[in-house]
Scaffold this motif. Structure first.
Motif, PDB file in Angstrom:
ATOM      1  N   PRO A 420     -46.078   6.813   1.413  1.00 33.15           N
ATOM      2  CA  PRO A 420     -47.290   7.345   2.060  1.00 33.15           C
ATOM      3  C   PRO A 420     -46.938   8.187   3.278  1.00 33.15           C
ATOM      4  N   GLY A 421     -47.514   9.368   3.336  1.00 31.95           N
ATOM      5  CA  GLY A 421     -47.280  10.257   4.462  1.00 31.95           C
ATOM      6  C   GLY A 421     -46.002  11.050   4.365  1.00 31.95           C
ATOM      7  N   LYS A 422     -45.223  10.876   3.298  1.00 36.45           N
ATOM      8  CA  LYS A 422     -43.954  11.593   3.158  1.00 36.45           C
ATOM      9  C   LYS A 422     -43.913  12.418   1.880  1.00 36.45           C
ATOM     10  N   GLU A 423     -45.078  12.911   1.468  1.00 34.13           N
ATOM     11  CA  GLU A 423     -45.171  13.660   0.226  1.00 34.13           C
ATOM     12  C   GLU A 423     -44.345  14.940   0.247  1.00 34.13           C
ATOM     13  N   SER A 424     -44.073  15.460   1.445  1.00 30.11           N
ATOM     14  CA  SER A 424     -43.281  16.693   1.556  1.00 30.11           C
ATOM     15  C   SER A 424     -41.874  16.446   2.083  1.00 30.11           C
ATOM     16  N   ALA A 425     -41.524  15.188   2.221  1.00 33.72           N
ATOM     17  CA  ALA A 425     -40.222  14.853   2.804  1.00 33.72           C
ATOM     18  C   ALA A 425     -39.082  15.207   1.847  1.00 33.72           C
ATOM     19  N   LYS A 426     -37.901  15.384   2.412  1.00 35.55           N
ATOM     20  CA  LYS A 426     -36.703  15.681   1.630  1.00 35.55           C
ATOM     21  C   LYS A 426     -35.659  14.589   1.874  1.00 35.55           C
ATOM     22  N   GLY A 427     -34.743  14.459   0.921  1.00 29.36           N
ATOM     23  CA  GLY A 427     -33.627  13.541   1.074  1.00 29.36           C
ATOM     24  C   GLY A 427     -34.004  12.078   1.129  1.00 29.36           C
ATOM     25  N   LEU A 428     -35.061  11.690   0.372  1.00 29.70           N
ATOM     26  CA  LEU A 428     -35.511  10.303   0.391  1.00 29.70           C
ATOM     27  C   LEU A 428     -34.572   9.406  -0.406  1.00 29.70           C
ATOM     28  N   PRO A 429     -34.484   8.126  -0.040  1.00 31.56           N
ATOM     29  CA  PRO A 429     -33.778   7.169  -0.905  1.00 31.56           C
ATOM     30  C   PRO A 429     -34.632   6.902  -2.148  1.00 31.56           C
ATOM     31  N   LEU A 430     -33.970   6.681  -3.273  1.00 29.68           N
ATOM     32  CA  LEU A 430     -34.680   6.559  -4.542  1.00 29.68           C
ATOM     33  C   LEU A 430     -34.458   5.197  -5.184  1.00 29.68           C
ATOM     34  N   ILE A 431     -35.549   4.661  -5.751  1.00 32.43           N
ATOM     35  CA  ILE A 431     -35.465   3.532  -6.675  1.00 32.43           C
ATOM     36  C   ILE A 431     -35.832   4.070  -8.052  1.00 32.43           C
ATOM     37  N   LEU A 432     -34.867   4.081  -8.955  1.00 33.35           N
ATOM     38  CA  LEU A 432     -35.098   4.497 -10.337  1.00 33.35           C
ATOM     39  C   LEU A 432     -35.595   3.278 -11.102  1.00 33.35           C
ATOM     40  N   MET A 433     -36.762   3.377 -11.743  1.00 31.16           N
ATOM     41  CA  MET A 433     -37.432   2.195 -12.294  1.00 31.16           C
ATOM     42  C   MET A 433     -37.817   2.413 -13.757  1.00 31.16           C
ATOM     43  N   PRO A 434     -36.869   2.232 -14.690  1.00 28.74           N
ATOM     44  CA  PRO A 434     -37.189   2.357 -16.117  1.00 28.74           C
ATOM     45  C   PRO A 434     -38.077   1.211 -16.586  1.00 28.74           C
ATOM     46  N   HIS A 435     -38.969   1.524 -17.524  1.00 30.91           N
ATOM     47  CA  HIS A 435     -39.913   0.507 -17.997  1.00 30.91           C
ATOM     48  C   HIS A 435     -39.270  -0.424 -19.016  1.00 30.91           C
ATOM     49  N   GLY A 436     -39.983  -1.487 -19.362  1.00 31.75           N
ATOM     50  CA  GLY A 436     -39.535  -2.428 -20.374  1.00 31.75           C
ATOM     51  C   GLY A 436     -39.836  -1.899 -21.762  1.00 31.75           C
ATOM     52  N   GLY A 437     -39.553  -2.716 -22.743  1.00 32.99           N
ATOM     53  CA  GLY A 437     -39.836  -2.333 -24.125  1.00 32.99           C
ATOM     54  C   GLY A 437     -38.586  -2.413 -24.993  1.00 32.99           C
ATOM     55  N   TRP A 497     -32.535  15.844 -11.476  1.00 38.45           N
ATOM     56  CA  TRP A 497     -33.686  16.742 -11.297  1.00 38.45           C
ATOM     57  C   TRP A 497     -34.291  16.583  -9.909  1.00 38.45           C
ATOM     58  N   LEU A 498     -34.493  15.338  -9.468  1.00 36.78           N
ATOM     59  CA  LEU A 498     -35.055  15.112  -8.140  1.00 36.78           C
ATOM     60  C   LEU A 498     -34.100  15.604  -7.048  1.00 36.78           C
ATOM     61  N   ALA A 499     -32.806  15.407  -7.274  1.00 34.86           N
ATOM     62  CA  ALA A 499     -31.821  15.870  -6.289  1.00 34.86           C
ATOM     63  C   ALA A 499     -31.815  17.389  -6.202  1.00 34.86           C
ATOM     64  N   SER A 500     -31.961  18.074  -7.340  1.00 36.40           N
ATOM     65  CA  SER A 500     -31.957  19.543  -7.332  1.00 36.40           C
ATOM     66  C   SER A 500     -33.140  20.112  -6.575  1.00 36.40           C
ATOM     67  N   ARG A 501     -34.219  19.355  -6.509  1.00 38.66           N
ATOM     68  CA  ARG A 501     -35.397  19.795  -5.755  1.00 38.66           C
ATOM     69  C   ARG A 501     -35.296  19.434  -4.277  1.00 38.66           C
ATOM     70  N   GLY A 502     -34.314  18.613  -3.950  1.00 36.75           N
ATOM     71  CA  GLY A 502     -34.152  18.171  -2.566  1.00 36.75           C
ATOM     72  C   GLY A 502     -35.008  16.981  -2.210  1.00 36.75           C
ATOM     73  N   THR A 503     -35.763  16.450  -3.187  1.00 38.48           N
ATOM     74  CA  THR A 503     -36.678  15.338  -2.907  1.00 38.48           C
ATOM     75  C   THR A 503     -35.924  14.083  -2.519  1.00 38.48           C
ATOM     76  N   ILE A 504     -34.808  13.812  -3.201  1.00 29.29           N
ATOM     77  CA  ILE A 504     -34.058  12.581  -2.938  1.00 29.29           C
ATOM     78  C   ILE A 504     -32.619  12.911  -2.577  1.00 29.29           C
ATOM     79  N   ASP A 505     -31.991  11.947  -1.933  1.00 28.12           N
ATOM     80  CA  ASP A 505     -30.564  12.024  -1.636  1.00 28.12           C
ATOM     81  C   ASP A 505     -29.814  11.355  -2.783  1.00 28.12           C
TER      82      ASP A 505
END
Length: 659
Positions: A420-437, A497-505
């Protein structure tokens, strides 16, 4: 106060959609103990306890005359049916404890009786099997009776028809494990029944007319099917055989048949691999014209009017849940509600006789939403309640719908939640969360764990990797034989893909999943340790071959179940091929911190899958943090244990992937 916030939202919506000529009326004041808004701490964070809360109300339904509401609550291990006045839904008239049964379907018979198809699981034939039965709840006394408790089969309690005054019902049940479904006429006051229709080989679905007369049945065997029908009461059933010309997997998913009008429709993927709605030609015994198709994937279910028995709509999911109505009246109502709440999933849940009152749930992924009751005669609509009254909506993070290309060019849809409040932020830490199934999907709905992680400052990516359902057969087939391979590539490509956009570190990524998602987290740590700072598996699979032996169908989508082994490791999968993609046999490759959790009551994925992984790591001298919950089933399902799990996640990620 909650009431002020909710009223403001409603009035704002009315101002934005003047074509919805409704008046907002006084909604029920919510009990302060249940719904007091929670104050964030000095850092603006809600405690884990609030994200761990169970829905206050779900499965809400209105009675035929509109004098009563029913909804479901969970109380520890027990399931409760709550009966309330629609004008005062937070003050129960009756709470009925159903024990540890789950609920498959709820339907009002009349103002005094509620029909509840309950479900449980039992161990039979060396695997877990789902069972269903029909329970009648007396909403005045709270008494319950099981109408098919003498059945020894697994499938029961199928509500085919309810007499208009709610005195009796036609119920389909499998009375022996060696039989198919038969039909009984059940006295809803006494629970006693008389068998009207004997089982017929292969028939799992029976049809009745508007007077409760059995008029047809359907047997499906691969691409072959047999339709039994009688044109008038008392006539013997006539057998009609048919088949599709080409061999597809599970070509018929759902069938609608109106004996009175002799109209039939099906959900089928026979045309282009996507499940769509077709008229079914009973004379030619084949699908006819397409009635509706989801332009971006599959149709999920047919909607039938409980009062008339007519096919009125279809429910489907593209980037969010939507409804296509064949019924003009409901179509116009949907347009008006969608105009008032254009960014929401607005679902018609239930309605009274003659549709005088309609229950609607309006929600988003960043808002659990509100239940509204629309009184069409009075021209007014008021708030009935909310699933999560203690969660302030303004603390939740928007969930974006995105897509990216995998390395082989396949388009991968995903959900991306930013803090929240960081929709335009860059270099965020990421949690990759694949679904079950894995042959399942995420949905654009409120997910407390996603929101909890986003509130702690993490970007959360939920890739809908190949094999995910809802996007047609070709997308599912792209995942066959790709456990540990291309399905895992799709996850890695999302990071890139997220790294190429600069969204995550890209140097601050952890992977976390439940069930198959837990497997993907373990396998990611084995296969690509350089990509992850840590990995978390809840109820994950470590030994694929052992899981296959335990339950071949536990990860199959009903629509595509053909050969689970083929889906996991390829058509020629053998012991060594399955070991090659099993984390248990590759602990020597682990180098990133791991947190492993499991519920001791899990019957979907045995706890041994995690216990053996932890033991193997310890024997190899590898540190691992683990927790096994006494009360939880598949995932941290117990409230207190969910709180503990969220706190462990927060501490683990803060240590190994700090914000």
């Amino acid at each position: 106060m909650v009431r002020v916030v909710l009223t403001s939202l409603w009035l704002a919506a009315m101002a934005a959609a003047p074509s919805l000529a409704l008046q907002e009326t006084d909604a029920t004041e919510v009990d302060a103990q249940e719904t007091a808004l929670v104050s964030p701490d000095e850092n603006g964070l809600l405690a884990a306890e609030h994200y761990a809360s169970k829905p206050f109300m779900s499965g809400i339904r209105i009675s035929p005359e509109g004098t009563r509401l029913s909804y479901i609550q969970e109380d520890g291990d027990d399931t409760m049916i709550v009966i309330a006045d629609p004008e005062d839904p937070y003050t129960p008239l009756r709470r009925v404890n159903l024990g540890n049964y789950g609920i498959a379907e709820v339907r009002w018979a009349n103002e005094e009786r509620l029909l509840v198809q309950v479900r449980s699981r039992t161990f039979a034939f060396f695997r877990m099997v789902a069972t269903t039965r029909l329970m009648v709840v007396d909403t005045e006394t709270g008494d319950t009776k099981m109408v098919d408790e003498d059945a020894d089969g697994f499938s029961g309690g199928g509500i085919l028809y309810v007499e208009p005054y709610g005195r009796w019902a036609m119920v389909a049940t499998q009375y022996d494990v060696d039989e198919y479904m038969s039909v009984r006429r059940v006295n809803l006051e006494t629970g006693e029944g008389v068998r009207i229709q004997k089982p017929k080989r292969g028939v799992w679905q029976w049809f009745v007319d508007e007077k409760g007369v059995v008029r047809g049945g359907l047997a499906i065997d691969g691409r072959k099917f047999t339709l039994y029908k009688r044109d008038r009461p008392g006539q013997d059933l006539v057998k009609i055989k048919g088949k599709f010309e080409k061999d597809e997997i599970e070509q018929i998913d759902e069938v609608y048949y109106s004996p009175l009008s002799q109209e039939a429709a099906i959900i089928s993927n026979h045309d282009d691999g996507r499940f769509a709605v077709y008229r079914f030609d009973l004379e030619a015994v084949e699908p006819a014209e397409r009635l509706f198709a989801n332009p971006n994937g599959d149709v999920d279910e047919l909607l039938v009017d409980w009062e008339t028995g007519k096919l009125i709509g279809a429910r489907y999911h593209d980037d969010r849940w939507r409804t296509h109505w064949f019924d003009e009246d409901f179509s116009k109502l949907q347009e008006r509600v969608d105009a008032a709440f254009p960014h929401n999933d607005n679902e018609v849940l239930s309605w009274t006789r003659h549709r005088l009152k309609v229950l609607i749930h309006s929600r988003r992924a960043d808002d659990p939403g509100l239940f509204y009751l629309f009184d069409r005669r009075a021209g007014r609509m008021h708030i009935v309640g909310t699933p999560y009254p203690a969660i302030p909506q303004d603390t939740l993070a928007p969930v974006g719908r995105v897509s990216y290309k995998a390395r082989d060019g396949l388009e991968i849809p995903a959900y991306l939640t930013l803090p929240p409040g960081k929709e335009s932020a860059k270099g965020l830490p990421l949690i990759l969360m694949p679904h079950g199934g894995p042959f399942a999907r995420d949905e654009w709905v409120y997910d407390p764990q996603v929101q909890f992680l986003a509130s702690r400052g993490y970007a959360v990516l939920q890739p809908q990797f190949r094999g995910t359902t809802g996007r047609g057969l070709a997308f599912v087939e792209a995942g066959y034989g790709q456990w540990g391979y291309k399905m895992q590539d799709d996850l890695d490509d999302g990071i890139d893909w997220l790294a190429s956009r600069g969204t995550i570190d890209p140097d601050r990524v952890c992977i976390y999943g439940i069930s198959y998602g837990g497997y993907a987290a373990l396998w990611g740590a084995v296969r690509n340790p350089e990509r992850y700072r840590c990995a978390v598996s809840m109820a994950g699979i470590s030994d694929v071959r052992a899981m296959l032996k335990y339950d071949k169908g536990v990860f199959s989508a009903k629509r595509y179940y053909h050969s689970w082994k083929e889906k996991v490791g390829g058509i020629d999968a053998d012991k060594e091929a399955l070991r090659a993609i099993s984390p248990l046999y590759h602990v020597d490759k682990l180098s990133v911190p791991l947190l492993i959790g499991h519920g001791n009551r899990d019957r979907n994925v045995p706890p041994e899958q995690s216990l053996e992984m932890v033991d193997a790591m310890k024997e190899a001298g590898i540190d691992v943090e683990s927790v096994f919950y006494k009360k939880s089933h598949h995932g941290p399902t117990d409230h207190d244990e969910m709180i503990d799990w969220l706190k462990r996640l927060e501490a683990f990620f803060a240590e190994h992937n700090p914000v």
